[in-house]
Design a protein around this motif. Structure first.
Motif: not given
Length: 293
Positions: A146-149, A202-214, A255-259, A245-250
């Motif tokens: 979340e801080i990464a966002h 775009y939101s999914r791309g941001d989520e993937s980046e936030a995972d790595l920065v986090g 996929d994120r585990i693989q990332n 609910g919020f996972l629908s845009t993630h």
């Protein structure tokens, strides 16, 4: 004759220390440039000020409902202790973060969610801590994400992207209406669908980046980045029981585990260094099972 030798020894020590410090900055997840589309959304300071007003309003409303944890709440104390370890590494990703007025609050709600608004204003919902039975390492992964966002200014970038996408989509809609003789109202409706779909990607791309920065933030603070894998395994299990609910845009949990797994080799040495451990002899990560439903 001994003084020159001592001088050279001290110089060598300084150079060695500087090299280690530089290595510590350059390892982990590489820092990349942020999108220029952020600038479409206006000035950073103004955007952060608007976010502060929204955060304060949210807290005021929650206080009226007695939905904000008190200063003595054990979970809030825990959250603030974890944040205190993460925040010193935030400036690596955004130098402005060193001047932010960081806040951490806990909302008494069963909602499985957490967020960090621009300017470093963090809020956790009690539900994500209780329903997922999070360890400190897993809390750090959520908080780091979340801080990464906020650090990567995803909200401001998203506002810029939406502005450009909406304008572009409406131009396409208008051109289609004129060229094919379609009712302009239909063109506007189609443009809205296009804009929504683009925003989702775009939101999914941001989520993937936030995972790595986090992961990077957590590892530098001495939290095990492998906790991210356990976190999203838990999230997937909870989502199967009752869709979140919020996972629908993630991105999907798979996929994120693989990332994360694809980048784990970059952050495990950082974590090992923070803990003073041999990166080749790290003990296995142990999570805590989900509470029985």
């Amino acid at each position: 004759m001994r003084k020159p030798k001592l001088k050279y020894a001290l110089l060598a020590l300084v150079l060695c220390t500087s090299a280690l410090s530089l290595h510590a900055q350059n390892d982990g997840i590489p820092v990349t440039s942020m999108s220029r589309l952020r600038n479409v959304a206006g000035d950073t300071a103004q955007f952060n000020q608007q976010s502060k007003l929204q955060y304060d309003q949210m807290l005021n409303e929650a206080h009226k409902k007695d939905a904000v944890a008190t200063e003595r709440n054990p979970q809030l104390i825990r959250l603030r202790a974890i944040a205190k370890r993460l925040i010193p590494y935030a400036a690596r990703w955004n130098p402005d973060a060193a001047k932010w007025d960081w806040q951490v609050n806990l909302l008494k709600s069963d909602t499985v969610n957490a967020f960090c608004m621009p300017g470093g204003r963090i809020a956790f919902y009690n539900g994500i801590l209780v329903k997922l039975n999070l360890t400190d390492d897993e809390v750090a992964m959520v908080m780091g994400h979340e801080i990464a966002h906020a650090l990567r200014e995803h909200a401001r970038e998203q506002a810029g992207k939406n502005a450009v996408t909406n304008v572009g989509a409406r131009i396409l809609g208008a051109l289609g209406s004129a060229y094919f003789g379609v009712d302009p109202r239909v063109g506007d409706a189609a443009a809205g669908v296009v804009a929504k779909g683009a925003a989702l990607s775009y939101s999914r791309g941001d989520e993937s980046e936030a995972d790595l920065v986090g992961m990077d933030l957590a590892a530098r603070a001495g939290f095990d980045p492998r906790a991210g894998i356990a976190l999203w395994q838990k999230m997937g299990q909870v989502n199967q029981r009752q869709p979140i609910g919020f996972l629908s845009t993630h991105p999907t949990s798979k996929d994120r585990i693989q990332n994360m797994q694809d980048h784990m080799h970059l952050v495990l040495p950082v974590y090992a260094r923070a803990k003073g451990l041999d990166p080749n002899k790290l003990p296995a990560y142990h999570s805590i099972a989900l509470p029985r439903s």
